[in-house]
Design a protein around this motif. Structure first.
Motif, mmCIF file in Angstrom:
data_model
loop_
_atom_site.group_PDB
_atom_site.id
_atom_site.type_symbol
_atom_site.label_atom_id
_atom_site.label_comp_id
_atom_site.label_asym_id
_atom_site.label_seq_id
_atom_site.Cartn_x
_atom_site.Cartn_y
_atom_site.Cartn_z
ATOM 1 N N TYR A 187 -0.520 4.976 3.665
ATOM 2 C CA TYR A 187 0.617 5.820 4.038
ATOM 3 C C TYR A 187 0.659 6.238 5.505
ATOM 4 O O TYR A 187 1.708 6.631 5.985
ATOM 5 N N ALA A 240 5.586 5.627 6.261
ATOM 6 C CA ALA A 240 4.644 5.428 5.157
ATOM 7 C C ALA A 240 3.943 4.086 5.327
ATOM 8 O O ALA A 240 3.366 3.810 6.378
ATOM 9 N N GLU A 262 8.950 10.676 3.445
ATOM 10 C CA GLU A 262 8.088 10.432 4.604
ATOM 11 C C GLU A 262 8.926 10.342 5.876
ATOM 12 O O GLU A 262 10.117 10.006 5.833
ATOM 13 N N LYS A 306 2.536 -1.159 -0.588
ATOM 14 C CA LYS A 306 1.411 -0.326 -1.003
ATOM 15 C C LYS A 306 0.131 -1.120 -1.187
ATOM 16 O O LYS A 306 -0.975 -0.589 -1.025
#
Length: 658
Positions: free
Chosen positions: A536, A512, A494, A531
C-alpha cells in the motif's frame, strides 16, 4: 622471596595506583583492565556522583551499580598477592634469621623448598620427602636456588588461589561456570559440569589470548603511529586558528577598503550627476518662468482686447495675436521642461546582500590532513565503539522540530527546483518549506491538505501529492496553476503518495498499490500494479532507460519495472544485513542509474547497482548521524540531500559523495 622476584618482573607501574601514585591498597580492576586503590576510587565517586565515572587513565565511562559503588568492582587478586606476599616472605640476607622448616615442628633450619608442596624443608624432612613415592614427581630446590629467576618463573606458573568456601587449593577450572574451583567444589557443586585442571585450562587460554594479543599489538603500533602524526597537528592547531583569524581580518580590511573605494566612486558619480541635473533643472525653471511671464502677458492682453476692444481694434490685432499663439506653445514648453524633472535614488540589492557578501568574503574550509586513520579494537562490550570514515562528507545540516521557519514535523519528501532551491514536504505542518541550496530559509507554501511527496516539472512548477486522487500543480510561491486528476484508482480512500518526473517529462505517481503514468498534458497513459505484486505505501522514481523504480515500503524491497509496467527484478528483503531493507522510503537514481534508497528503520541510506545488487551503505547512523531517513534528492552538482528525524543535529542534511 619468590614472590619478590615476581614483583620485580611485573614492574613498579603495575603495583602503583595511578591516582595516589602510591602502593595499591585493596586493588580493584575496572572493565578497561586498569587497577586502582579502593579508597582512591571511593574518593573519586564522592567527588563525581551520578552513577558513573571515567577511568583516570583511558577515560572510559564506567557504569556503576546503584548501591554497591566502587566495592562492586572485581578485586585484583594477583596484584593483591603481589603487594602482600613480599611483606610476609622471609629474606635470606645475612642480617635476618633463616627460615625454619615448615614440614615439622622441630624448628630446624630449612635447607630446601618443595615447589609443589610449598613447604620449606630441613635435611631430615627432605630425606623423608624423597623416600615417599607420592612425592617422587615433586620439584625440590635449595634455598639458594629459590632466589633465581628460573625458579621464580616456575613458582609464578604454579601459583594458584584457594577456595573461599573450603580453604583448599583451586586445582580445577569449571568450563561450564567459567570459574576456578577446588576438589571439594567439583564433587559437591560442579559434579555434572565440564572441568579441566587449572594448568591445562590456563595453557589453552594463554595460547588463545596470545593469538589475539598479537592482533591487538599490531593495532597498538598503528595507533601509536597515527598519534605520532596527529600530535604535530594538535600542536599546530592554535597557530592555524591564529592564521585563519588573521586571514579573515585581512580579508575584511580588504573588503572594507574596496567598499570605501566604491563608496567614494559612487558619491563622486552622484555629485557629477547632481551638478548636471541641477543645471538642467535650473535652466528649465528659468525657461518656464520666462515662458510663463510671456504667457501671462499674452493672456492679459488678449483678455482685455476681448473684453474692452472695439471690433476694429480686435480685427487689427488678430494677426499679431495669432503670431503670438504660434510662438508661445504652452504644451511644447511643458513637455521640454518635464525632461529635467528627475529624482535621485540609490538602488541597493538588499535582499541578497548578506549572501553576496558571504560569497565574496570566502569561507573557512577543513582540508583533510594526510593521516592514516587509527585502527582500533573493541576489547569489551562496555568499551567505546570506534567509528570508521564513510564515503560521504557532511556539508550542511539545518532544521529542527517545531512549527516555525526552518522547523519541521515529519520532513517526508524532497525535491530540487529549477533554480536549485530545496523544496521540503513538511507533512504534519501541512506545508512546503523552500530553502536555498546553502540552507538559507526562503519561505513557506501553506496547503489545505497534508502533503506526501513533491517533484519538479521541467517548466519549474511543483507537483504535490496528498490531496485525495489529485496532484496539485503550483509554483514555489504557492500560486496554483492547475489540478491534475488521477482516474482509475481502486482504493478510493487512499491518496496520491509517491511522485516523480522521468526524463521524458512523464509524471509517475502512486495510489496505494497502483502506479499511474501521466503524459505532459496530465492524461493517464499507463496503469500497473496490484495487491499481489505491491503493497500500500509506494515511493517512485525512474532511470535513464525510462524504467520505473518503486520502493515498496511494507514489503521491504525495491522493484524495477520496464516502460510498459512489466516487472524486471526485485531486490532487498527484510533485515539489517547488506542489501537488506527495513521500511524503505524515498528512492532516487544517479547518473549511472544506481539506486539510492532511504532505509528508514535501519537508520541508513543504501546504494544498489542498476541491476539491484548491493554496493554499500552510503550513510549510516554511526558514521553520519542518520536517524530514520525519509526524503532523498540529488542536486545538479551531485550532492545528496537527505531529510530525517534527527532534529537535534539538523533534519535537513547535504552530503558530498565521493
Amino acid at each position: 622471596m619468590a614472590c619478590g622476584a615476581v614483583t620485580d618482573k611485573m614492574g613498579a607501574e603495575f603495583l602503583e595506583c595511578q591516582i595516589c601514585l602510591d602502593g595499591l591498597q585493596q586493588p580493584k580492576i575496572l572493565p578497561c583492565l586498569h587497577t586502582f586503590c579502593l579508597p582512591c576510587l571511593e574518593r573519586m565517586l564522592e567527588a563525581e556522583p551520578g552513577g558513573k565515572f571515567s577511568c583516570p587513565v583511558c577515560r572510559l565511562d564506567v557504569p556503576l551499580a546503584q548501591d554497591g559503588g566502587a566495592r562492586e568492582f572485581t578485586k585484583n587478586f594477583k596484584l593483591e598477592d603481589a603487594t602482600q606476599k613480599p611483606l610476609k616472605s622471609v629474606s635470606f640476607s645475612t642480617q635476618e634469621p633463616e627460615t625454619a622448616c615448615t614440614a615439622c615442628d622441630t624448628g630446624s633450619q630449612s635447607m630446601y623448598y618443595c615447589i609443589d608442596c610449598t613447604d620449606y624443608l630441613c635435611q631430615v624432612c627432605t630425606d623423608a620427602h624423597d623416600r615417599m613415592k607420592v612425592f617422587q614427581s615433586h620439584r625440590v630446590v635449595t634455598v639458594e636456588e629459590l632466589r633465581s629467576s628460573e625458579v621464580a618463573d616456575d613458582l609464578r606458573s604454579r601459583e594458584t588461589s584457594k577456595c573461599p568456601c573450603h580453604n583448599e587449593v583451586n586445582k580445577f577450572y569449571c568450563t561450564t561456570c567459567l570459574s576456578v574451583v577446588c576438589l571439594h567444589c567439583v564433587v559437591v557443586n560442579h559434579k555434572d559440569h565440564d572441568y579441566l585442571e587449572v594448568q591445562e585450562a590456563a595453557e589453552k587460554e594463554r595460547v588463545r589470548l596470545s593469538e589475539k594479543l598479537s592482533t591487538v599489538q599490531r593495532r597498538v603500533e598503528q595507533q601509536e603511529q597515527w598519534l605520532e602524526q596527529a600530535k604535530p597537528l594538535q600542536h599546530s592547531w592554535p597557530s592555524q586558528l591564529e592564521r585563519c583569524t588573521n586571514d579573515i581580518n585581512l580579508q575584511a580590511e580588504r573588503m572594507i577598503q574596496a567598499v570605501v573605494k566604491v563608496k567614494e566612486e559612487k558619491i563622486a558619480q552622484l555629485h557629477a550627476t547632481s551638478a548636471t541635473r541641477e543645471k538642467q533643472l535650473n535652466e528649465a525653471i528659468d525657461a518656464v518662468e520666462v515662458e510663463l511671464a510671456a504667457s501671462k502677458s499674452f493672456v492679459s492682453f488678449a483678455d482685455k482686447m476681448l473684453q474692452y476692444g472695439s471690433p476694429s481694434e480686435l480685427l487689427s490685432s488678430v494677426e499679431d495675436l495669432q503670431d503670438l499663439l504660434k510662438e508661445v506653445s504652452i504644451e511644447k514648453s511643458t513637455n521640454q521642461s518635464t525632461k529635467a524633472l528627475k529624482n535621485l535614488r540609490f538602488d541597493s540589492p538588499t535582499n541578497d546582500l548578506d549572501e553576496a557578501i558571504a560569497t565574496l568574503f570566502g569561507g573557512v574550509k577543513q582540508v583533510r590532513a594526510s593521516l592514516q586513520p587509527p585502527c582500533t579494537t573493541k576489547l569489551k562490550s562496555k568499551m567505546a565503539a570506534s567509528r570508521t570514515h564513510g564515503k560521504a562528507q557532511l556539508i550542511m545540516a539545518t532544521g529542527t522540530k517545531g512549527m516555525g521557519d526552518l522547523e519541521f514535523r515529519c520532513p517526508l519528501s524532497l525535491a530540487i527546483s529549477m533554480d536549485d532551491d530545496i523544496i521540503v514536504v513538511d507533512r504534519d505542518n501541512n506545508r512546503l518549506q523552500v530553502l536555498k541550496k546553502n540552507g538559507i530559509f526562503l519561505g513557506t507554501v501553506e496547503l489545505d491538505f497534508q502533503p506526501q511527496s513533491v517533484a519538479t516539472l521541467t517548466n519549474g512548477e511543483l507537483l504535490v501529492t496528498g490531496d485525495r486522487h489529485s496532484i496539485q500543480v503550483i509554483d514555489k510561491h504557492g500560486r496554483q496553476s492547475r489540478v491534475l486528476k488521477v482516474g482509475g484508482a481502486i482504493e478510493e480512500d487512499e491518496v496520491t503518495n509517491g511522485i516523480a518526473v522521468d526524463r521524458q517529462g512523464q509524471i509517475i505517481v502512486s495510489i496505494a498499490y497502483q502506479i499511474f503514468v501521466l503524459n505532459t498534458e496530465g492524461e493517464v497513459t499507463l496503469t500497473f500494479g496490484d495487491k499481489d505484486s505491491l503493497n500500500y505505501v509506494l515511493w517512485v522514481t525512474s532511470n535513464s532507460s525510462n524504467q520505473f523504480v518503486v520502493s515498496d515500503e511494507l514489503n521491504h524491497c525495491v522493484k524495477v519495472f520496464d516502460s510498459s509496467g512489466r516487472i524486471l527484478f526485485s531486490c532487498g528483503s527484510e533485515g539489517e544485513g547488506g542489501g537488506q531493507l527495513c521500511h524503505p522510503v524515498n528512492v532516487v537514481t544517479d547518473k549511472e542509474d544506481n539506486i539510492i534508497v532511504a532505509d528508514n528503520k535501519n537508520n541508513r541510506v543504501s546504494l544498489l547497482g542498476k541491476d539491484g545488487a548491493f554496493v554499500r551503505q552510503v550513510l549510516t547512523a554511526e558514521t553520519h548521524g542518520i536517524r530514520e531517513p525519509l526524503g532523498l534528492t540529488l542536486t545538479r552538482e551531485g550532492y545528496l540531500v537527505v531529510s530525517d528525524r534527527s532534529y537535534e543535529e539538523g533534519c535537513i542534511k547535504i552530503f558530498r559523495l565521493s
